[in-house]
Design a protein around this motif. Sequence first.
Motif, PDB file in Angstrom:
ATOM      1  N   VAL A   1      51.906  -0.006  32.503  1.00  0.00           N
ATOM      2  CA  VAL A   1      51.266  -1.309  32.305  1.00  0.00           C
ATOM      3  C   VAL A   1      50.024  -1.166  31.429  1.00  0.00           C
ATOM      4  O   VAL A   1      49.835  -1.912  30.456  1.00  0.00           O
ATOM      5  CB  VAL A   1      50.913  -1.961  33.655  1.00  0.00           C
ATOM      6  CG1 VAL A   1      50.016  -3.168  33.460  1.00  0.00           C
ATOM      7  CG2 VAL A   1      52.188  -2.370  34.389  1.00  0.00           C
ATOM      8  N   VAL A   2      49.165  -0.201  31.753  1.00  0.00           N
ATOM      9  CA  VAL A   2      47.961   0.017  30.949  1.00  0.00           C
ATOM     10  C   VAL A   2      48.342   0.426  29.532  1.00  0.00           C
ATOM     11  O   VAL A   2      47.747  -0.047  28.548  1.00  0.00           O
ATOM     12  CB  VAL A   2      47.048   1.076  31.603  1.00  0.00           C
ATOM     13  CG1 VAL A   2      45.904   1.456  30.667  1.00  0.00           C
ATOM     14  CG2 VAL A   2      46.503   0.561  32.917  1.00  0.00           C
ATOM     15  N   ALA A   3      49.342   1.308  29.410  1.00  0.00           N
ATOM     16  CA  ALA A   3      49.783   1.733  28.085  1.00  0.00           C
ATOM     17  C   ALA A   3      50.310   0.553  27.275  1.00  0.00           C
ATOM     18  O   ALA A   3      50.011   0.418  26.079  1.00  0.00           O
ATOM     19  CB  ALA A   3      50.858   2.810  28.217  1.00  0.00           C
ATOM     20  N   ALA A   4      51.088  -0.316  27.914  1.00  0.00           N
ATOM     21  CA  ALA A   4      51.646  -1.466  27.211  1.00  0.00           C
ATOM     22  C   ALA A   4      50.559  -2.454  26.811  1.00  0.00           C
ATOM     23  O   ALA A   4      50.559  -2.975  25.689  1.00  0.00           O
ATOM     24  CB  ALA A   4      52.696  -2.153  28.074  1.00  0.00           C
ATOM     25  N   VAL A   5      49.611  -2.731  27.725  1.00  0.00           N
ATOM     26  CA  VAL A   5      48.534  -3.676  27.426  1.00  0.00           C
ATOM     27  C   VAL A   5      47.662  -3.151  26.287  1.00  0.00           C
ATOM     28  O   VAL A   5      47.322  -3.883  25.345  1.00  0.00           O
ATOM     29  CB  VAL A   5      47.696  -3.956  28.686  1.00  0.00           C
ATOM     30  CG1 VAL A   5      46.441  -4.758  28.336  1.00  0.00           C
ATOM     31  CG2 VAL A   5      48.528  -4.721  29.717  1.00  0.00           C
ATOM     32  N   CYS A   6      47.300  -1.878  26.362  1.00  0.00           N
ATOM     33  CA  CYS A   6      46.529  -1.280  25.271  1.00  0.00           C
ATOM     34  C   CYS A   6      47.335  -1.243  23.981  1.00  0.00           C
ATOM     35  O   CYS A   6      46.773  -1.393  22.890  1.00  0.00           O
ATOM     36  CB  CYS A   6      46.083   0.128  25.651  1.00  0.00           C
ATOM     37  SG  CYS A   6      44.876   0.190  26.991  1.00  0.00           S
ATOM     38  N   GLY A   7      48.656  -1.067  24.118  1.00  0.00           N
ATOM     39  CA  GLY A   7      49.530  -1.051  22.955  1.00  0.00           C
ATOM     40  C   GLY A   7      49.705  -2.416  22.324  1.00  0.00           C
ATOM     41  O   GLY A   7      50.256  -2.518  21.220  1.00  0.00           O
ATOM     42  N   MET A   8      49.249  -3.466  22.997  1.00  0.00           N
ATOM     43  CA  MET A   8      49.230  -4.806  22.398  1.00  0.00           C
ATOM     44  C   MET A   8      47.827  -5.180  21.919  1.00  0.00           C
ATOM     45  O   MET A   8      47.666  -5.791  20.860  1.00  0.00           O
ATOM     46  CB  MET A   8      49.736  -5.836  23.405  1.00  0.00           C
ATOM     47  CG  MET A   8      51.214  -5.714  23.721  1.00  0.00           C
ATOM     48  SD  MET A   8      51.828  -7.022  24.820  1.00  0.00           S
ATOM     49  CE  MET A   8      51.137  -6.467  26.385  1.00  0.00           C
TER      50      MET A   8
ATOM     51  N   GLY B   1      61.627  -0.739  41.148  1.00  0.00           N
ATOM     52  CA  GLY B   1      61.475   0.271  40.111  1.00  0.00           C
ATOM     53  C   GLY B   1      60.086   0.877  40.051  1.00  0.00           C
ATOM     54  O   GLY B   1      59.335   0.894  41.043  1.00  0.00           O
ATOM     55  N   ASP B   2      59.716   1.343  38.864  1.00  0.00           N
ATOM     56  CA  ASP B   2      58.448   2.036  38.684  1.00  0.00           C
ATOM     57  C   ASP B   2      57.240   1.122  38.848  1.00  0.00           C
ATOM     58  O   ASP B   2      56.126   1.609  39.036  1.00  0.00           O
ATOM     59  CB  ASP B   2      58.401   2.689  37.291  1.00  0.00           C
ATOM     60  CG  ASP B   2      59.332   3.878  37.189  1.00  0.00           C
ATOM     61  OD1 ASP B   2      59.705   4.414  38.245  1.00  0.00           O
ATOM     62  OD2 ASP B   2      59.686   4.266  36.058  1.00  0.00           O
ATOM     63  N   LEU B   3      57.436  -0.192  38.747  1.00  0.00           N
ATOM     64  CA  LEU B   3      56.319  -1.124  38.892  1.00  0.00           C
ATOM     65  C   LEU B   3      56.142  -1.599  40.326  1.00  0.00           C
ATOM     66  O   LEU B   3      55.348  -2.491  40.595  1.00  0.00           O
ATOM     67  CB  LEU B   3      56.519  -2.334  37.966  1.00  0.00           C
ATOM     68  CG  LEU B   3      56.713  -2.032  36.484  1.00  0.00           C
ATOM     69  CD1 LEU B   3      56.834  -3.316  35.693  1.00  0.00           C
ATOM     70  CD2 LEU B   3      55.581  -1.183  35.941  1.00  0.00           C
ATOM     71  N   ARG B   4      56.887  -1.007  41.263  1.00  0.00           N
ATOM     72  CA  ARG B   4      56.848  -1.469  42.650  1.00  0.00           C
ATOM     73  C   ARG B   4      55.502  -1.190  43.299  1.00  0.00           C
ATOM     74  O   ARG B   4      54.983  -2.009  44.043  1.00  0.00           O
ATOM     75  CB  ARG B   4      57.968  -0.796  43.444  1.00  0.00           C
ATOM     76  CG  ARG B   4      58.027  -1.174  44.909  1.00  0.00           C
ATOM     77  CD  ARG B   4      59.217  -0.523  45.570  1.00  0.00           C
ATOM     78  NE  ARG B   4      59.250   0.912  45.304  1.00  0.00           N
ATOM     79  CZ  ARG B   4      60.239   1.708  45.682  1.00  0.00           C
ATOM     80  NH1 ARG B   4      61.277   1.212  46.323  1.00  0.00           N
ATOM     81  NH2 ARG B   4      60.187   3.002  45.402  1.00  0.00           N
ATOM     82  N   SER B   5      54.924  -0.030  43.054  1.00  0.00           N
ATOM     83  CA  SER B   5      53.628   0.305  43.643  1.00  0.00           C
ATOM     84  C   SER B   5      52.564   0.345  42.548  1.00  0.00           C
ATOM     85  O   SER B   5      52.848   0.736  41.415  1.00  0.00           O
ATOM     86  CB  SER B   5      53.693   1.663  44.351  1.00  0.00           C
ATOM     87  OG  SER B   5      53.878   2.703  43.408  1.00  0.00           O
ATOM     88  N   PRO B   6      51.334  -0.047  42.868  1.00  0.00           N
ATOM     89  CA  PRO B   6      50.271  -0.059  41.856  1.00  0.00           C
ATOM     90  C   PRO B   6      50.045   1.292  41.200  1.00  0.00           C
ATOM     91  O   PRO B   6      49.752   1.366  40.008  1.00  0.00           O
ATOM     92  CB  PRO B   6      49.035  -0.513  42.654  1.00  0.00           C
ATOM     93  CG  PRO B   6      49.592  -1.283  43.807  1.00  0.00           C
ATOM     94  CD  PRO B   6      50.889  -0.602  44.161  1.00  0.00           C
ATOM     95  N   ALA B   7      50.184   2.363  41.977  1.00  0.00           N
ATOM     96  CA  ALA B   7      49.907   3.693  41.423  1.00  0.00           C
ATOM     97  C   ALA B   7      50.882   4.060  40.314  1.00  0.00           C
ATOM     98  O   ALA B   7      50.501   4.583  39.270  1.00  0.00           O
ATOM     99  CB  ALA B   7      49.948   4.742  42.533  1.00  0.00           C
TER     100      ALA B   7
ATOM    101  N   ARG C   1      44.805   6.416  39.630  1.00  0.00           N
ATOM    102  CA  ARG C   1      45.674   7.308  40.388  1.00  0.00           C
ATOM    103  C   ARG C   1      46.994   7.585  39.691  1.00  0.00           C
ATOM    104  O   ARG C   1      47.823   8.345  40.204  1.00  0.00           O
ATOM    105  CB  ARG C   1      45.939   6.709  41.767  1.00  0.00           C
ATOM    106  CG  ARG C   1      44.705   6.605  42.655  1.00  0.00           C
ATOM    107  CD  ARG C   1      45.068   6.047  44.016  1.00  0.00           C
ATOM    108  NE  ARG C   1      43.908   5.975  44.889  1.00  0.00           N
ATOM    109  CZ  ARG C   1      43.952   5.547  46.143  1.00  0.00           C
ATOM    110  NH1 ARG C   1      45.118   5.133  46.651  1.00  0.00           N
ATOM    111  NH2 ARG C   1      42.863   5.508  46.873  1.00  0.00           N
ATOM    112  N   ALA C   2      47.213   6.949  38.563  1.00  0.00           N
ATOM    113  CA  ALA C   2      48.460   7.162  37.816  1.00  0.00           C
ATOM    114  C   ALA C   2      48.534   8.600  37.322  1.00  0.00           C
ATOM    115  O   ALA C   2      47.518   9.204  36.962  1.00  0.00           O
ATOM    116  CB  ALA C   2      48.544   6.203  36.634  1.00  0.00           C
ATOM    117  N   ARG C   3      49.738   9.148  37.325  1.00  0.00           N
ATOM    118  CA  ARG C   3      49.939  10.514  36.871  1.00  0.00           C
ATOM    119  C   ARG C   3      51.096  10.567  35.884  1.00  0.00           C
ATOM    120  O   ARG C   3      52.113   9.883  36.060  1.00  0.00           O
ATOM    121  CB  ARG C   3      50.240  11.438  38.059  1.00  0.00           C
ATOM    122  CG  ARG C   3      49.049  11.627  38.990  1.00  0.00           C
ATOM    123  CD  ARG C   3      47.935  12.396  38.294  1.00  0.00           C
ATOM    124  NE  ARG C   3      46.753  12.517  39.150  1.00  0.00           N
ATOM    125  CZ  ARG C   3      45.704  11.700  39.123  1.00  0.00           C
ATOM    126  NH1 ARG C   3      45.709  10.664  38.282  1.00  0.00           N
ATOM    127  NH2 ARG C   3      44.673  11.879  39.913  1.00  0.00           N
TER     128      ARG C   3
END
Length: 428
Positions: free
Chosen positions: A114-121, A102-108, A339-341
């Motif tokens: 992931v960053v949004a979820a971590v910051c959201g916690m 899925g969307d978590l397969r590649s780091p980009a 590199r996330a978009r």
Amino acid sequence: MSPGNGQSHTFLGRLPLPERKAVADALRTETVGGMLLLVAAAAALVWANTPLKASYGAVRDAHFGIPAWELDLSVAHWTSDGLLTLFFFVAGAELKRELVSGDLRSPATAALPVVAAVCGMAVPALVYGVTATSGGGSWNGWAVPMATDIAFALGILAVINTHLPSALRAFLLTLAVVDDVGAILVIAAFFTSSLNVAALAGAGLGLGLFYWLHQRKRIHGWYWYLPLAVTVWALAYIGGVHATVAGVAMGLMLRAGHSPLPEKGTLEHIVHVARPLSAGLAAPLFALFALFAAGVSVSAESLRSVLDGPEPLGVAVGLTAGKTLGIFCGTYLAVRFTRARLNPALAWADVFALSVLAGIGFTVSLLLGELAFPDPAQTQSVKAAVLLGSLTSALLATLLLRLRNARYRALYEQETLDLPPNEAPQNA
């Protein structure tokens, strides 16, 4: 017996195959659980605020189980410690699927949710701490506003969504998977009782056997795994770790397939088969947890306790302001410095509305509130704070999403008018 067609019909009997398939397909939609939770929460609030509230408490506190195995629990504890395990099993399986294909397969691509979820916690925990300690309170409830209730959020999004981009729902689902696993890690790391090493070792051996049977031997029979899963869950509970850890661990151990079609015994096949059971049985029972957890007295006194108590106020502010700031700013920073978009179909206004929607922390936040504040009086105030914060976020998100939906509907109608009749889209 029906005289009209000569066929007998059994009340609540087994449905014909076409109807069973239609029901199963409907139950595979993620929003069904959210609708059931909304109904259960409303029923709980009504039940707990009527002359029948004494019966509510009697049902909630009724005990049953196996005392010799330390499993003599109340109905409320069976729902929070048992039923949530199935919920987190599905969350673990969905995370495994995202990691593999899925969307978590590649780091980009994984960086953004992931960053949004971590910051959201992290940000809600920080907002709670600042709010509570500035009023003379403690940090005890820092974890309560961290969790997003994905079922409620999806239920609201389903009611509003007619023209919103599908990428908005996909972003919410991916973010919620990381959020769910983060919540269970917090429970495991910070809200465990005294540990029973022998029981935990047994749970670890059970998980190892689960992995060996599923990954190595490729054994598919459910009759192998159901007793094993119950045993692992019981040992984890007796061991002092919140038993939902067992659910997410087994979900992460499922074997992902490599074919577009679900292969028998793979994660995709198991999730496909289990989805109707999860939505049709586990979700109503999970809604029963909401029924017991949400039963707080709604009165001027309970609302005053939220505003007067530093810890409840921290929970409410953490859910409404902390979640919004954490997810929106986390998403912006990920796009700005990695590199996330952002998906081209989404606008920043969509992300902001979604960030507000994530402030609905209902079910898991109520569970964390009970773990963080064992005193019954303080628990009630924290529950009221969770309800107030979640309701505020839900109302604001509904308003914002309706405005965005109207905007996308106007764009769709304009595009439809501009196209020749034979090229106009057939549906939204």
